[in-house]
Design a protein around this motif. Structure first.
Motif, PDB file in Angstrom:
ATOM      1  N   ASP A 154       0.817  -1.218   0.000  1.00 34.54           N
ATOM      2  CA  ASP A 154       0.000   0.000   0.000  1.00 34.54           C
ATOM      3  C   ASP A 154       0.850   1.268   0.000  1.00 34.54           C
ATOM      4  OD1 ASP A 154       1.028  -0.025   2.552  1.00 34.54           O
ATOM      5  OD2 ASP A 154      -0.905  -0.062   3.584  1.00 34.54           O
ATOM      6  N   ARG A 155       2.165   1.105  -0.234  1.00 33.51           N
ATOM      7  CA  ARG A 155       3.122   2.212  -0.309  1.00 33.51           C
ATOM      8  C   ARG A 155       3.378   2.895   1.023  1.00 33.51           C
ATOM      9  NH1 ARG A 155       6.403   1.511  -4.602  1.00 33.51           N
ATOM     10  NH2 ARG A 155       5.169   0.582  -6.273  1.00 33.51           N
ATOM     11  N   SER A 156       3.109   2.190   2.119  1.00 32.34           N
ATOM     12  CA  SER A 156       3.543   2.644   3.443  1.00 32.34           C
ATOM     13  C   SER A 156       4.884   1.988   3.753  1.00 32.34           C
ATOM     14  CB  SER A 156       2.512   2.269   4.511  1.00 32.34           C
ATOM     15  OG  SER A 156       2.383   0.847   4.602  1.00 32.34           O
ATOM     16  N   VAL A 157       5.547   2.408   4.846  1.00 31.71           N
ATOM     17  CA  VAL A 157       6.822   1.818   5.226  1.00 31.71           C
ATOM     18  C   VAL A 157       6.775   1.346   6.674  1.00 31.71           C
ATOM     19  CG1 VAL A 157       8.322   2.950   3.562  1.00 31.71           C
ATOM     20  CG2 VAL A 157       7.721   4.147   5.651  1.00 31.71           C
ATOM     21  N   ILE A 158       7.467   0.238   6.928  1.00 35.51           N
ATOM     22  CA  ILE A 158       7.485  -0.393   8.250  1.00 35.51           C
ATOM     23  C   ILE A 158       8.929  -0.667   8.640  1.00 35.51           C
ATOM     24  CG2 ILE A 158       6.960  -2.582   9.403  1.00 35.51           C
ATOM     25  CD1 ILE A 158       4.213  -2.500   8.183  1.00 35.51           C
ATOM     26  N   PHE A 159       9.248  -0.461   9.927  1.00 36.39           N
ATOM     27  CA  PHE A 159      10.624  -0.592  10.418  1.00 36.39           C
ATOM     28  C   PHE A 159      10.698  -1.488  11.641  1.00 36.39           C
ATOM     29  CE2 PHE A 159      10.890   3.000   7.727  1.00 36.39           C
ATOM     30  CZ  PHE A 159      12.221   3.192   7.410  1.00 36.39           C
ATOM     31  N   TRP A 160      11.926  -2.007  11.892  1.00 37.14           N
ATOM     32  CA  TRP A 160      12.201  -2.770  13.108  1.00 37.14           C
ATOM     33  C   TRP A 160      13.703  -2.737  13.388  1.00 37.14           C
ATOM     34  CZ3 TRP A 160      10.969  -4.782   8.362  1.00 37.14           C
ATOM     35  CH2 TRP A 160      11.900  -5.609   7.760  1.00 37.14           C
ATOM     36  N   GLY A 161      14.087  -3.015  14.650  1.00 38.06           N
ATOM     37  CA  GLY A 161      15.496  -3.111  15.017  1.00 38.06           C
ATOM     38  C   GLY A 161      15.994  -1.947  15.849  1.00 38.06           C
ATOM     39  N   TYR A 162      17.287  -1.667  15.715  1.00 40.00           N
ATOM     40  CA  TYR A 162      17.964  -0.651  16.524  1.00 40.00           C
ATOM     41  C   TYR A 162      17.484   0.753  16.148  1.00 40.00           C
ATOM     42  CZ  TYR A 162      21.823   1.996  18.601  1.00 40.00           C
ATOM     43  OH  TYR A 162      22.575   2.881  19.331  1.00 40.00           O
ATOM     44  N   ASN A 163      17.393   1.626  17.168  1.00 40.65           N
ATOM     45  CA  ASN A 163      16.795   2.939  16.956  1.00 40.65           C
ATOM     46  C   ASN A 163      17.581   4.043  17.640  1.00 40.65           C
ATOM     47  OD1 ASN A 163      14.792   4.719  15.973  1.00 40.65           O
ATOM     48  ND2 ASN A 163      13.620   4.571  17.872  1.00 40.65           N
ATOM     49  N   GLY A 164      18.907   3.882  17.723  1.00 33.14           N
ATOM     50  CA  GLY A 164      19.714   4.822  18.503  1.00 33.14           C
ATOM     51  C   GLY A 164      19.652   6.261  18.041  1.00 33.14           C
ATOM     52  N   ALA A 165      19.479   6.513  16.755  1.00 32.06           N
ATOM     53  CA  ALA A 165      19.447   7.882  16.240  1.00 32.06           C
ATOM     54  C   ALA A 165      18.075   8.256  15.703  1.00 32.06           C
ATOM     55  CB  ALA A 165      20.501   8.047  15.150  1.00 32.06           C
ATOM     56  N   GLY A 166      17.054   7.487  16.078  1.00 37.81           N
ATOM     57  CA  GLY A 166      15.715   7.779  15.581  1.00 37.81           C
ATOM     58  C   GLY A 166      15.467   7.269  14.179  1.00 37.81           C
ATOM     59  N   SER A 167      16.289   6.314  13.714  1.00 41.34           N
ATOM     60  CA  SER A 167      16.159   5.828  12.340  1.00 41.34           C
ATOM     61  C   SER A 167      14.867   5.058  12.101  1.00 41.34           C
ATOM     62  CB  SER A 167      17.359   4.946  11.972  1.00 41.34           C
ATOM     63  OG  SER A 167      17.503   3.881  12.885  1.00 41.34           O
ATOM     64  N   LEU A 168      14.181   4.639  13.173  1.00 43.56           N
ATOM     65  CA  LEU A 168      12.894   3.966  13.006  1.00 43.56           C
ATOM     66  C   LEU A 168      11.749   4.963  12.849  1.00 43.56           C
ATOM     67  CD1 LEU A 168      13.037   0.975  15.543  1.00 43.56           C
ATOM     68  CD2 LEU A 168      13.962   1.158  13.230  1.00 43.56           C
ATOM     69  N   GLY A 169      12.037   6.249  13.057  1.00 41.58           N
ATOM     70  CA  GLY A 169      11.032   7.284  12.826  1.00 41.58           C
ATOM     71  C   GLY A 169       9.858   7.252  13.788  1.00 41.58           C
ATOM     72  N   GLN A 170      10.114   6.918  15.061  1.00 37.58           N
ATOM     73  CA  GLN A 170       9.032   6.781  16.034  1.00 37.58           C
ATOM     74  C   GLN A 170       8.990   7.905  17.061  1.00 37.58           C
ATOM     75  OE1 GLN A 170       6.695   4.189  15.683  1.00 37.58           O
ATOM     76  NE2 GLN A 170       7.864   4.180  13.758  1.00 37.58           N
ATOM     77  N   GLY A 171       9.856   8.899  16.914  1.00 39.34           N
ATOM     78  CA  GLY A 171       9.878   9.999  17.870  1.00 39.34           C
ATOM     79  C   GLY A 171      10.549   9.652  19.173  1.00 39.34           C
TER      80      GLY A 171
END
Length: 453
Positions: free
Chosen positions: A315-332
């Motif tokens: 559906d052209r959305s994006v999903i992430f998982w894993g390490y998030n030390g610099a906010g790379s997962l985009g979750q705030g």
């Protein structure tokens, strides 16, 4: 500056290298960055912070069809189907039957640079390079490798001290075939490689220190191509559509849009809901579960960072998982996730392509604008400052700026790629290449070593 009327049609670099090469719209080849070993192919040892005015001389009437950037060497498939290589040649990675470096002195390029003998009347179809090795898929669809067999990188001998291509009578008909089944896709890392056959069989070889080759074994190195244990599980009902490798783990996208990951599981990088590592013991690969994207969700592309993964959904959305030390997962926040989470790229915006690398993620949207988030070291997000995005509340969605060329008209992008260091490059819809971020070695191609944001 690629030259008047010149645009890039493809570009290659490597996590082990400090130089970049681009094939232009007239199929000429230009390289820039570190050039002290002749890897830029210009007949000198000068490093360049922007492409030279003249293209790499491949010989009279010859142009570049494919290019592979290795650690300190470069190889190209030229328009007559032959292979030419230049740069460092400590281990025979150039494939000329000697250890002579080429490309750093006058008279070493052009018609004086011979073709690599890849055997018989075969031509080269595709090429890729690792730290000290080069692999090619020939016109008979067989894969052959030469250079250093350190960590089993050549996949043709258990002797990891072996070097092929550094002495006489080692190339041509004497060059061992690494993969004999018809290869349709080849990817070479620093000291490992994987090939996908026309029957969708995945085989890998080389360094396996983190069980990333998916062989149901902790054996390291893997010195001959070994079929991934994933194939045994699916018995032909599913096939590998895409393979992606992180620093210590790997993932496969299968037909039907399912994704499974193996290797080191710390920080949830396998997306399985736990931190367990898989792939080093018998039977583990066949028991890997699908990443749970949610009801009705399926992936169409995947990309891995050093310590986490992301998927572009149908559906052209994006999903992430894993390490998030610099906010790379985009979750705030900076909390790592072992299960997938959706990313808000903005109201009504859909994603065309995605690329993650070096704790930074970039997407091209369906309107060809681009957004990046995560680490903004040296300004690699391209939004005019050095403040990371996605690590604090209120930074994503509509608040996340578009990558901008200037403060004026929105910039239309065809392809964008954050590097493994601290810089990012993109090709816009006009075919013009742009780079920004860290630039101490001239990797941005701006005739300077100043970083830009």
């Amino acid at each position: 500056n690629l030259g008047s009327g010149k645009t890039a049609v493809s570009i290659d670099s490597d996590s082990e290298s400090s130089h970049v090469c681009a094939i232009l719209n007239d199929y000429s080849l230009k390289c820039w960055g570190l050039g002290s070993q002749g890897q830029l192919g210009l007949g000198n040892s000068t490093s360049l912070s922007s492409p030279s005015a003249t293209a790499v001389d491949l010989g009279t009437g010859l142009t570049a069809m494919d290019v592979a950037v290795g650690g300190y060497h470069t190889c190209a498939i030229v328009s007559d189907g032959t292979v030419k290589c230049w740069g460092v040649n400590v281990s025979g990675e150039l494939g000329y039957g000697d250890t002579t470096w080429r490309g750093s002195n006058a008279g070493e390029m052009g018609s004086n640079l011979g073709a690599v003998d890849i055997g018989g009347d075969n031509t080269a179809i595709s090429i890729d390079a690792g730290s000290e090795a080069t692999c090619v898929v020939r016109s008979d669809a067989k894969t052959l490798c030469w250079g250093s067999n350190n960590m089993g990188a050549l996949g043709s001998s258990s002797n990891t001290s072996l070097k092929i291509g550094d002495g006489p009578n080692e190339m041509g008909s004497n060059l061992a075939v690494t993969v004999s089944t018809n290869t349709v896709s080849l990817s070479v890392g620093a000291y490992s490689a994987c090939a996908v056959s026309e029957t969708a069989t995945l085989s890998c070889w080389g360094y396996n220190g983190n069980t990333q080759l998916g062989t149901d074994s902790s054996a390291n190195p893997v010195t001959t191509p070994t079929t991934s244990a994933l194939d045994a599980r699916f018995s032909g009902t599913l096939y590998v559509q895409q393979i992606a490798a992180g620093s210590v783990f790997a993932c496969a996208l299968f037909s039907g849009g399912t994704v499974r990951c193996w290797g080191i599981g710390t920080d949830g990088r396998r997306g399985s809901g736990d931190n367990n590592s898989l792939g080093s013991n018998a039977g583990e690969m066949q028991n890997i579960q699908d990443i749970n994207f949610g009801a009705g969700k399926y992936a169409i592309a995947i990309s891995l960072d050093l310590y986490g993964g992301c998927a572009l959904m149908g559906d052209r959305s994006v999903i992430f998982w894993g390490y998030n030390g610099a906010g790379s997962l985009g979750q705030g926040d900076t909390t790592s996730r072992s299960t997938p989470v959706a990313v808000d790229v903005g109201t009504g915006l859909k994603v065309l392509s995605i690329q993650a690398n070096g704790a930074t993620t970039c997407v091209v949207l369906t309107d060809h604008q681009a957004k990046c988030w995560g680490s903004n070291a040296a300004g690699r997000l391209g939004i005019g400052d050095t403040q990371s995005r996605g690590d604090n509340a209120g930074e994503m969605g509509d608040a996340l700026p578009f990558v901008r060329q200037t403060s004026g008209t929105p910039w239309r992008v065809r392809q964008i790629s954050p590097g493994s260091g601290m810089h990012t490059c993109a090709i816009d819809t006009k075919g013009i290449a742009f780079c920004w971020g860290y630039n101490s070695y001239g990797e941005n191609g701006q005739d300077s070593n100043s970083s830009t944001n």
